[in-house]
Structures are given as C-alpha cells and as structure tokens.
Design a protein around this motif. Structure first.
Motif, mmCIF file in Angstrom:
data_model
loop_
_atom_site.group_PDB
_atom_site.id
_atom_site.type_symbol
_atom_site.label_atom_id
_atom_site.label_comp_id
_atom_site.label_asym_id
_atom_site.label_seq_id
_atom_site.Cartn_x
_atom_site.Cartn_y
_atom_site.Cartn_z
ATOM 1 N N UNK A 1 31.417 2.430 44.702
ATOM 2 C CA UNK A 1 31.944 2.070 43.849
ATOM 3 C C UNK A 1 33.071 0.720 44.206
ATOM 4 N N UNK A 2 33.109 0.045 43.185
ATOM 5 C CA UNK A 2 33.881 -1.353 43.244
ATOM 6 C C UNK A 2 35.138 -1.146 42.785
ATOM 7 N N UNK A 3 36.132 -1.502 43.292
ATOM 8 C CA UNK A 3 37.535 -1.697 42.556
ATOM 9 C C UNK A 3 37.893 -3.012 42.216
ATOM 10 N N UNK A 4 38.604 -3.113 41.189
ATOM 11 C CA UNK A 4 39.185 -4.442 40.569
ATOM 12 C C UNK A 4 39.849 -5.222 41.758
ATOM 13 N N UNK A 5 40.500 -4.664 42.530
ATOM 14 C CA UNK A 5 41.274 -5.264 43.726
ATOM 15 C C UNK A 5 40.186 -5.895 44.582
ATOM 16 N N UNK A 6 39.052 -5.199 45.054
ATOM 17 C CA UNK A 6 37.964 -5.647 45.849
ATOM 18 C C UNK A 6 37.233 -6.836 45.180
ATOM 19 N N UNK A 7 37.238 -6.583 43.737
ATOM 20 C CA UNK A 7 36.153 -7.659 43.101
ATOM 21 C C UNK A 7 36.811 -8.823 43.234
ATOM 22 N N UNK A 8 38.411 -8.962 43.059
ATOM 23 C CA UNK A 8 39.013 -10.040 42.942
ATOM 24 C C UNK A 8 39.007 -11.065 44.206
ATOM 25 N N UNK A 9 38.853 -10.562 45.397
ATOM 26 C CA UNK A 9 38.672 -10.806 46.648
ATOM 27 C C UNK A 9 37.387 -11.814 46.982
ATOM 28 N N UNK A 10 36.465 -11.622 45.935
ATOM 29 C CA UNK A 10 34.978 -12.079 46.189
ATOM 30 C C UNK A 10 35.069 -13.551 45.301
ATOM 31 N N UNK A 11 34.464 -14.344 45.817
ATOM 32 C CA UNK A 11 34.498 -15.923 45.200
ATOM 33 C C UNK A 11 32.909 -15.763 44.376
ATOM 34 N N UNK A 12 33.280 -16.372 43.014
ATOM 35 C CA UNK A 12 31.985 -16.106 42.267
ATOM 36 C C UNK A 12 31.227 -17.527 42.406
ATOM 37 N N UNK A 13 30.054 -17.417 42.795
ATOM 38 C CA UNK A 13 29.028 -18.503 42.938
ATOM 39 C C UNK A 13 28.029 -18.670 41.878
ATOM 40 N N UNK A 14 27.534 -19.687 41.357
ATOM 41 C CA UNK A 14 26.281 -20.014 40.639
ATOM 42 C C UNK A 14 25.200 -20.218 41.419
ATOM 43 N N UNK A 15 24.219 -19.377 41.001
ATOM 44 C CA UNK A 15 22.696 -19.297 41.672
ATOM 45 C C UNK A 15 22.147 -20.604 41.201
ATOM 46 N N UNK A 16 22.329 -20.931 39.886
ATOM 47 C CA UNK A 16 21.638 -22.114 39.326
ATOM 48 C C UNK A 16 22.071 -23.440 40.115
ATOM 49 N N UNK A 17 23.457 -23.790 40.299
ATOM 50 C CA UNK A 17 24.043 -25.057 40.953
ATOM 51 C C UNK A 17 24.464 -24.966 42.219
ATOM 52 N N UNK A 18 24.849 -23.615 42.626
ATOM 53 C CA UNK A 18 25.427 -23.658 43.995
ATOM 54 C C UNK A 18 26.775 -23.715 43.957
ATOM 55 N N UNK A 19 27.463 -23.886 42.536
ATOM 56 C CA UNK A 19 29.038 -24.347 42.510
ATOM 57 C C UNK A 19 29.805 -23.143 42.568
ATOM 58 N N UNK A 20 30.904 -23.352 43.561
ATOM 59 C CA UNK A 20 31.960 -22.264 43.582
ATOM 60 C C UNK A 20 32.614 -22.360 42.084
ATOM 61 N N UNK A 21 32.908 -21.056 41.382
ATOM 62 C CA UNK A 21 33.533 -21.181 40.269
ATOM 63 C C UNK A 21 34.869 -20.518 40.226
ATOM 64 N N UNK A 22 35.151 -19.721 41.346
ATOM 65 C CA UNK A 22 36.462 -19.410 41.174
ATOM 66 C C UNK A 22 36.504 -17.954 41.552
ATOM 67 N N UNK A 23 37.465 -17.075 41.321
ATOM 68 C CA UNK A 23 37.762 -15.715 41.555
ATOM 69 C C UNK A 23 37.918 -14.967 40.214
ATOM 70 N N UNK A 24 37.565 -13.705 40.216
ATOM 71 C CA UNK A 24 37.817 -12.881 38.880
ATOM 72 C C UNK A 24 39.313 -12.736 38.936
ATOM 73 N N UNK A 25 40.040 -12.962 37.760
ATOM 74 C CA UNK A 25 41.332 -12.738 37.283
ATOM 75 C C UNK A 25 41.386 -11.513 36.102
ATOM 76 N N UNK A 26 40.471 -11.207 35.584
ATOM 77 C CA UNK A 26 40.531 -10.067 34.532
ATOM 78 C C UNK A 26 39.071 -9.484 34.268
#
Length: 75
Positions: A1-26
């Motif tokens: 199981x994932x916690x919000x705290x753990x999810x917030x440390x992972x960078x969001x990356x688009x598979x379509x463009x490879x762009x780094x989009x940021x981090x989960x804030x909410x």
C-alpha cells in the motif's frame, strides 16, 4: 500500500513526452467510494507569476501507467 507521503516523493513523468511534470501536492478522493479519482501536481510557472503562484495540473488516476520506486509514469 502507498501512503500520500510516499507518493509525494515520486516525480511525475509523462510517458508521451518524457517531460518531468512535478510532484503530487494533493489528491482528489471520491467520498462515497473512498477511491482516489485524481492526482494534483503543483508546478511553478516559468513566467514567474506574482508571488510565485503555483499552477495546478490535474491528472485522472486512470491515466497513471505505473507507480515506480522513484517516479510515477502518466499518460
């Protein structure tokens, strides 16, 4: 199981463009089912809004391809 705290440390990356989009804030959660419906990413605009206002990107949970150890891949 994932916690919000753990999810917030992972960078969001688009598979379509490879762009780094940021981090989960909410998260958006369906109160009836208790399931996550969307992730919200906070990113600073490159234009430098007044007081560094954060722009929000909302990504439906269904667009998540995989939750990796360090990144979350999304469509």
């Amino acid at each position: 199981m994932e916690t919000l705290t753990n999810l917030q440390t992972k960078e969001i990356v688009s598979v379509n463009t490879g762009a780094r989009m940021g981090y989960i804030t909410d998260l958006e959660i369906d109160v009836d089912s208790g399931l996550i419906t969307d992730i919200i990413i906070g990113s600073r605009s490159s234009l430098g809004h007044l007081f560094n206002k954060r722009d929000e990107i909302v990504i439906p949970w269904s667009n998540i391809i995989t939750l990796g150890n360090d990144v979350i891949l999304v469509e």
